[in-house]
Scaffold this active site. Structure first.
Site, PDB file in Angstrom:
ATOM      1  N   LYS A 150       7.825  42.818  88.029  1.00 13.73           N
ATOM      2  CA  LYS A 150       8.513  41.613  86.233  1.00 13.73           C
ATOM      3  C   LYS A 150       7.040  40.945  86.175  1.00 13.73           C
ATOM      4  O   LYS A 150       7.317  40.127  85.019  1.00 13.73           O
ATOM      5  CB  LYS A 150       9.492  41.307  87.107  1.00 13.73           C
ATOM      6  CG  LYS A 150       9.867  40.356  86.033  1.00 13.73           C
ATOM      7  CD  LYS A 150      11.604  40.020  86.149  1.00 13.73           C
ATOM      8  CE  LYS A 150      12.146  38.768  84.831  1.00 13.73           C
ATOM      9  NZ  LYS A 150      12.824  37.802  85.350  1.00 13.73           N
ATOM     10  N   ARG A 208       8.153  35.424  80.027  1.00 16.42           N
ATOM     11  CA  ARG A 208       7.712  34.501  81.140  1.00 16.42           C
ATOM     12  C   ARG A 208       6.144  34.565  81.196  1.00 16.42           C
ATOM     13  O   ARG A 208       5.380  33.679  81.112  1.00 16.42           O
ATOM     14  CB  ARG A 208       9.125  34.043  81.956  1.00 16.42           C
ATOM     15  CG  ARG A 208       8.403  33.067  82.562  1.00 16.42           C
ATOM     16  CD  ARG A 208       9.013  32.106  83.342  1.00 16.42           C
ATOM     17  NE  ARG A 208      11.313  31.697  82.408  1.00 16.42           N
ATOM     18  CZ  ARG A 208      12.209  33.012  82.293  1.00 16.42           C
ATOM     19  NH1 ARG A 208      11.556  33.939  83.390  1.00 16.42           N
ATOM     20  NH2 ARG A 208      13.170  32.265  81.884  1.00 16.42           N
ATOM     21  N   PHE A 261      17.241  38.122  88.346  1.00 17.83           N
ATOM     22  CA  PHE A 261      18.071  36.940  87.573  1.00 17.83           C
ATOM     23  C   PHE A 261      18.388  37.451  85.997  1.00 17.83           C
ATOM     24  O   PHE A 261      17.874  37.789  85.404  1.00 17.83           O
ATOM     25  CB  PHE A 261      18.137  35.417  88.436  1.00 17.83           C
ATOM     26  CG  PHE A 261      16.901  35.026  87.275  1.00 17.83           C
ATOM     27  CD1 PHE A 261      16.744  34.261  85.958  1.00 17.83           C
ATOM     28  CD2 PHE A 261      15.224  35.354  87.138  1.00 17.83           C
ATOM     29  CE1 PHE A 261      15.950  33.607  85.720  1.00 17.83           C
ATOM     30  CE2 PHE A 261      14.493  34.174  87.294  1.00 17.83           C
ATOM     31  CZ  PHE A 261      14.499  33.930  86.107  1.00 17.83           C
ATOM     32  N   ASP A 287      12.007  27.181  77.078  1.00 17.33           N
ATOM     33  CA  ASP A 287      13.813  28.139  76.320  1.00 17.33           C
ATOM     34  C   ASP A 287      13.505  29.887  76.500  1.00 17.33           C
ATOM     35  O   ASP A 287      12.489  30.072  76.331  1.00 17.33           O
ATOM     36  CB  ASP A 287      14.527  27.383  75.905  1.00 17.33           C
ATOM     37  CG  ASP A 287      15.522  27.442  75.560  1.00 17.33           C
ATOM     38  OD1 ASP A 287      16.320  28.065  76.405  1.00 17.33           O
ATOM     39  OD2 ASP A 287      16.267  27.160  74.264  1.00 17.33           O
ATOM     40  N   THR A 293      12.353  22.272  85.437  1.00 17.57           N
ATOM     41  CA  THR A 293      13.448  23.123  85.412  1.00 17.57           C
ATOM     42  C   THR A 293      13.987  22.308  87.197  1.00 17.57           C
ATOM     43  O   THR A 293      13.558  22.461  87.945  1.00 17.57           O
ATOM     44  CB  THR A 293      13.207  24.916  85.814  1.00 17.57           C
ATOM     45  OG1 THR A 293      14.285  25.296  85.801  1.00 17.57           O
ATOM     46  CG2 THR A 293      11.988  24.943  86.945  1.00 17.57           C
ATOM     47  N   ASN A 294      14.885  22.644  87.845  1.00 17.18           N
ATOM     48  CA  ASN A 294      15.468  23.259  89.065  1.00 17.18           C
ATOM     49  C   ASN A 294      16.224  24.461  89.401  1.00 17.18           C
ATOM     50  O   ASN A 294      16.001  24.764  90.828  1.00 17.18           O
ATOM     51  CB  ASN A 294      16.863  21.920  89.257  1.00 17.18           C
ATOM     52  CG  ASN A 294      15.730  20.516  89.263  1.00 17.18           C
ATOM     53  OD1 ASN A 294      14.927  20.886  90.497  1.00 17.18           O
ATOM     54  ND2 ASN A 294      16.953  19.445  88.731  1.00 17.18           N
ATOM     55  N   LYS A 338      13.296  30.573  88.358  1.00 16.88           N
ATOM     56  CA  LYS A 338      12.236  30.265  87.215  1.00 16.88           C
ATOM     57  C   LYS A 338      10.901  29.783  88.011  1.00 16.88           C
ATOM     58  O   LYS A 338       9.769  30.187  88.059  1.00 16.88           O
ATOM     59  CB  LYS A 338      12.559  29.227  86.409  1.00 16.88           C
ATOM     60  CG  LYS A 338      13.194  30.469  84.958  1.00 16.88           C
ATOM     61  CD  LYS A 338      13.284  28.876  84.007  1.00 16.88           C
ATOM     62  CE  LYS A 338      14.043  29.635  83.323  1.00 16.88           C
ATOM     63  NZ  LYS A 338      14.510  29.003  81.984  1.00 16.88           N
ATOM     64  N   TYR A 346      19.797  38.300  82.799  1.00 16.78           N
ATOM     65  CA  TYR A 346      19.623  39.407  82.443  1.00 16.78           C
ATOM     66  C   TYR A 346      19.434  40.351  83.273  1.00 16.78           C
ATOM     67  O   TYR A 346      19.226  42.333  82.662  1.00 16.78           O
ATOM     68  CB  TYR A 346      19.774  39.592  80.656  1.00 16.78           C
ATOM     69  CG  TYR A 346      21.103  38.817  80.028  1.00 16.78           C
ATOM     70  CD1 TYR A 346      22.371  39.026  79.696  1.00 16.78           C
ATOM     71  CD2 TYR A 346      20.198  37.844  79.930  1.00 16.78           C
ATOM     72  CE1 TYR A 346      22.587  38.339  78.727  1.00 16.78           C
ATOM     73  CE2 TYR A 346      21.224  36.901  79.390  1.00 16.78           C
ATOM     74  CZ  TYR A 346      22.778  36.748  78.622  1.00 16.78           C
ATOM     75  OH  TYR A 346      23.721  36.283  78.117  1.00 16.78           O
TER      76      TYR A 346
END
Length: 192
Positions: free
Chosen positions: A175, A181, A152, A68, A7-8, A12, A154
């Site tokens: 969170k 995640r 970030f 994903d 990822t960039n 995340k 939703y």
């Protein structure tokens, strides 16, 4: 242990580094000089995670994990699902447009149940033909309007089970302890 997270997305990346702490050295795509837009053309979360992880192993030779994530709303037939980042027509990762479309689609519906689901694929350079999948799910509901400013995607409209506040109101510490995640990453960390 040094491993690439495909990822960039700074949000995340920060979230993963916070969850894993000092147990691993997490490299981003930018850190390894990968500046291509890795294809996500599969019709499932699993397929997209596999595509991204295998791309890094095959082209850069690093152990890699990729994720994903989809927001799945049963009353909308599982939408936005695999299309969560591009839910609003003509947009790409436009969180505001995606949230507004979801709120419009749920207008007048009593069933606002939802779940975030993350699938992580781990691909290793030692065994390029194989991979391992890890799944994390957090159930909740979709609020009727945005609440909070942290997070970030939703986060401002997703209220996890057991809470009265959205992910965006709860803050990153909470969170990161309960998210989809976080649950998938903890499974990955235990496996590694």
């Amino acid at each position: 242990m040094k491993i690439v997270f495909a990822t960039n997305n700074k949000h995340k990346l920060d979230e993963i580094r916070s969850i894993l702490g000092s147990r691993f050295e997490i490299l981003s795509l930018n850190d390894i000089g990968c500046h291509v837009d890795i294809p996500e053309t599969a019709n499932t979360l699993e397929g997209n995670a596999i595509q991204k992880a295998r791309y890094i192993v095959d082209n850069y030779g690093y152990d890699c994990f990729a994720d994903d994530t989809g927001l799945e709303v049963p009353s909308l037939g599982g939408e936005p699902g695999v299309h969560s980042a591009r839910y609003a027509e003509g947009t790409d990762h436009n969180s505001e447009a995606n949230m507004q479309k979801l709120l419009r689609c749920l207008a007048g519906k009593d069933d606002r149940r939802a779940q975030f689901r993350t699938v992580i694929c781990l691909a290793r350079k030692e065994d390029v033909a194989d991979y391992t999948l890890f799944e994390g799910i957090v159930k909740g509901t979709i609020a009727k309007e945005k609440q909070g400013t942290e997070g970030f995607g939703y986060d401002p409209i997703f209220v996890p089970e057991g809470y009265n506040e959205s992910f965006a109101q709860l803050g990153m510490d909470i969170k990161n302890g309960i998210s989809h995640r976080a649950r998938a990453v903890e499974k990955l960390a235990r496996y590694l």
